[in-house]
Design a protein around this motif. Structure first.
Motif, PDB file in Angstrom:
ATOM      1  N   LYS A   1       0.804  -1.221   0.000  1.00  0.00           N
ATOM      2  CA  LYS A   1       0.000   0.000   0.000  1.00  0.00           C
ATOM      3  C   LYS A   1       0.836   1.269   0.000  1.00  0.00           C
ATOM      4  CE  LYS A   1      -3.610  -2.158  -0.432  1.00  0.00           C
ATOM      5  NZ  LYS A   1      -4.104  -2.176  -1.790  1.00  0.00           N
ATOM      6  N   GLY A   2       2.089   1.166   0.322  1.00  0.00           N
ATOM      7  CA  GLY A   2       2.917   2.365   0.289  1.00  0.00           C
ATOM      8  C   GLY A   2       4.278   2.134   0.906  1.00  0.00           C
ATOM      9  N   ALA A   3       5.143   3.084   0.678  1.00  0.00           N
ATOM     10  CA  ALA A   3       6.478   3.070   1.250  1.00  0.00           C
ATOM     11  C   ALA A   3       6.701   4.410   1.946  1.00  0.00           C
ATOM     12  CB  ALA A   3       7.518   2.854   0.162  1.00  0.00           C
ATOM     13  N   LYS A   4       7.549   4.393   2.945  1.00  0.00           N
ATOM     14  CA  LYS A   4       7.897   5.638   3.617  1.00  0.00           C
ATOM     15  C   LYS A   4       9.355   5.584   4.038  1.00  0.00           C
ATOM     16  CE  LYS A   4       6.558   4.455   8.321  1.00  0.00           C
ATOM     17  NZ  LYS A   4       5.849   4.895   9.506  1.00  0.00           N
ATOM     18  N   VAL A   5       9.856   6.715   4.442  1.00  0.00           N
ATOM     19  CA  VAL A   5      11.230   6.832   4.899  1.00  0.00           C
ATOM     20  C   VAL A   5      11.220   6.929   6.421  1.00  0.00           C
ATOM     21  CG1 VAL A   5      13.322   8.245   4.877  1.00  0.00           C
ATOM     22  CG2 VAL A   5      11.921   8.059   2.817  1.00  0.00           C
ATOM     23  N   ASN A   6      12.053   6.136   7.049  1.00  0.00           N
ATOM     24  CA  ASN A   6      12.243   6.212   8.492  1.00  0.00           C
ATOM     25  C   ASN A   6      13.618   6.806   8.768  1.00  0.00           C
ATOM     26  OD1 ASN A   6       9.817   4.909   9.404  1.00  0.00           O
ATOM     27  ND2 ASN A   6      10.675   3.038   8.594  1.00  0.00           N
ATOM     28  N   TYR A   7      13.728   7.446   9.913  1.00  0.00           N
ATOM     29  CA  TYR A   7      15.001   8.026  10.330  1.00  0.00           C
ATOM     30  C   TYR A   7      15.294   7.544  11.738  1.00  0.00           C
ATOM     31  CZ  TYR A   7      18.287  11.438  12.189  1.00  0.00           C
ATOM     32  OH  TYR A   7      19.366  12.031  12.792  1.00  0.00           O
ATOM     33  N   ARG A   8      16.491   7.067  11.940  1.00  0.00           N
ATOM     34  CA  ARG A   8      16.955   6.676  13.271  1.00  0.00           C
ATOM     35  C   ARG A   8      18.163   7.545  13.586  1.00  0.00           C
ATOM     36  NH1 ARG A   8      17.302   1.066  13.115  1.00  0.00           N
ATOM     37  NH2 ARG A   8      15.165   1.079  13.827  1.00  0.00           N
ATOM     38  N   PRO A   9      18.026   8.439  14.569  1.00  0.00           N
ATOM     39  CA  PRO A   9      19.131   9.351  14.865  1.00  0.00           C
ATOM     40  C   PRO A   9      20.349   8.621  15.424  1.00  0.00           C
ATOM     41  CG  PRO A   9      17.409   9.564  16.512  1.00  0.00           C
ATOM     42  CD  PRO A   9      16.884   8.637  15.452  1.00  0.00           C
ATOM     43  N   GLY A  10      21.510   9.217  15.210  1.00  0.00           N
ATOM     44  CA  GLY A  10      22.732   8.720  15.808  1.00  0.00           C
ATOM     45  C   GLY A  10      22.733   8.980  17.301  1.00  0.00           C
ATOM     46  N   LYS A  11      23.654   8.354  18.002  1.00  0.00           N
ATOM     47  CA  LYS A  11      23.713   8.438  19.462  1.00  0.00           C
ATOM     48  C   LYS A  11      23.861   9.877  19.954  1.00  0.00           C
ATOM     49  CE  LYS A  11      26.157   6.506  23.469  1.00  0.00           C
ATOM     50  NZ  LYS A  11      25.152   7.014  24.343  1.00  0.00           N
ATOM     51  N   ARG A  12      24.731  10.652  19.321  1.00  0.00           N
ATOM     52  CA  ARG A  12      24.933  12.026  19.786  1.00  0.00           C
ATOM     53  C   ARG A  12      23.662  12.856  19.656  1.00  0.00           C
ATOM     54  NH1 ARG A  12      30.101  14.609  17.170  1.00  0.00           N
ATOM     55  NH2 ARG A  12      29.266  16.384  18.283  1.00  0.00           N
ATOM     56  N   ILE A  13      22.913  12.650  18.576  1.00  0.00           N
ATOM     57  CA  ILE A  13      21.664  13.399  18.394  1.00  0.00           C
ATOM     58  C   ILE A  13      20.627  12.944  19.410  1.00  0.00           C
ATOM     59  CG2 ILE A  13      19.719  13.792  16.818  1.00  0.00           C
ATOM     60  CD1 ILE A  13      21.775  13.945  14.553  1.00  0.00           C
ATOM     61  N   SER A  14      20.501  11.622  19.601  1.00  0.00           N
ATOM     62  CA  SER A  14      19.563  11.109  20.605  1.00  0.00           C
ATOM     63  C   SER A  14      19.917  11.608  21.993  1.00  0.00           C
ATOM     64  CB  SER A  14      19.567   9.584  20.614  1.00  0.00           C
ATOM     65  OG  SER A  14      19.023   9.081  19.438  1.00  0.00           O
ATOM     66  N   ASP A  15      21.205  11.534  22.311  1.00  0.00           N
ATOM     67  CA  ASP A  15      21.647  11.965  23.643  1.00  0.00           C
ATOM     68  C   ASP A  15      21.424  13.459  23.869  1.00  0.00           C
ATOM     69  OD1 ASP A  15      22.380   9.368  24.133  1.00  0.00           O
ATOM     70  OD2 ASP A  15      24.557   9.732  23.992  1.00  0.00           O
ATOM     71  N   SER A  16      21.465  14.252  22.803  1.00  0.00           N
ATOM     72  CA  SER A  16      21.285  15.695  22.977  1.00  0.00           C
ATOM     73  C   SER A  16      19.914  16.018  23.569  1.00  0.00           C
ATOM     74  CB  SER A  16      21.492  16.443  21.664  1.00  0.00           C
ATOM     75  OG  SER A  16      20.441  16.171  20.758  1.00  0.00           O
ATOM     76  N   LEU A  17      18.917  15.198  23.265  1.00  0.00           N
ATOM     77  CA  LEU A  17      17.577  15.453  23.816  1.00  0.00           C
ATOM     78  C   LEU A  17      17.468  15.074  25.285  1.00  0.00           C
ATOM     79  CD1 LEU A  17      15.238  14.519  20.849  1.00  0.00           C
ATOM     80  CD2 LEU A  17      15.860  16.774  21.682  1.00  0.00           C
ATOM     81  N   SER A  18      18.385  14.239  25.769  1.00  0.00           N
ATOM     82  CA  SER A  18      18.332  13.859  27.184  1.00  0.00           C
ATOM     83  C   SER A  18      18.707  15.037  28.084  1.00  0.00           C
ATOM     84  CB  SER A  18      19.241  12.660  27.460  1.00  0.00           C
ATOM     85  OG  SER A  18      20.591  13.030  27.315  1.00  0.00           O
TER      86      SER A  18
END
Length: 128
Positions: free
Chosen positions: A103-120
């Motif tokens: 039914k469709g395709a989409k793009v997923n994004y998984r941030p790198g550790k530094r980007i994820s950690d920045s939100l902590s």
């Protein structure tokens, strides 16, 4: 600068029939950063010209599009990864599955550790 949020009155997620309405936090967007803004900021940390930076960003976008369409995972080290995923209808037997079931395709994004950690370390403030 803190991340601004607003309160939303919603039904409980995962509860059949919605359950009780409760208040949940949701991001209150605080504007956008455009490619022009990114180019100006990158220019401060680089010996590249504005045109060179813009060219690299546009070329990266084109390469990512080409590779996603070919089913590739794009790993950008500390930035993270982009990868394609599908949505499809299920069938009883694998032999009954056809491309029409996709039914469709989409793009997923998984941030790198530094980007994820920045939100902590982010702080939060209720939007006025």
């Amino acid at each position: 600068m803190p991340i601004k949020y607003k309160l939303m009155h919603r039904t409980q997620p995962g509860v059949a029939g919605g359950g009780r309405k409760r208040w949940y936090a949701a991001i209150a967007s605080d504007g956008e950063v455009t490619i022009d803004d990114l180019v100006k900021q990158i220019e401060k940390f680089s010996a590249l010209s504005e045109a060179d930076i813009r060219g690299v960003i546009i070329a990266l976008e084109n390469v990512i599009q080409d590779q996603l369409v070919n089913g590739k995972i794009i790993r950008l080290d500390k930035l993270g990864s982009f990868y394609p995923s599908l949505s499809s209808e299920g069938v009883e037997k694998d032999v009954d599955f056809t491309v029409a079931n996709i039914k469709g395709a989409k793009v997923n994004y998984r941030p790198g550790k530094r980007i994820s950690d920045s939100l902590s370390t982010a702080s939060f403030k209720k939007k006025d």
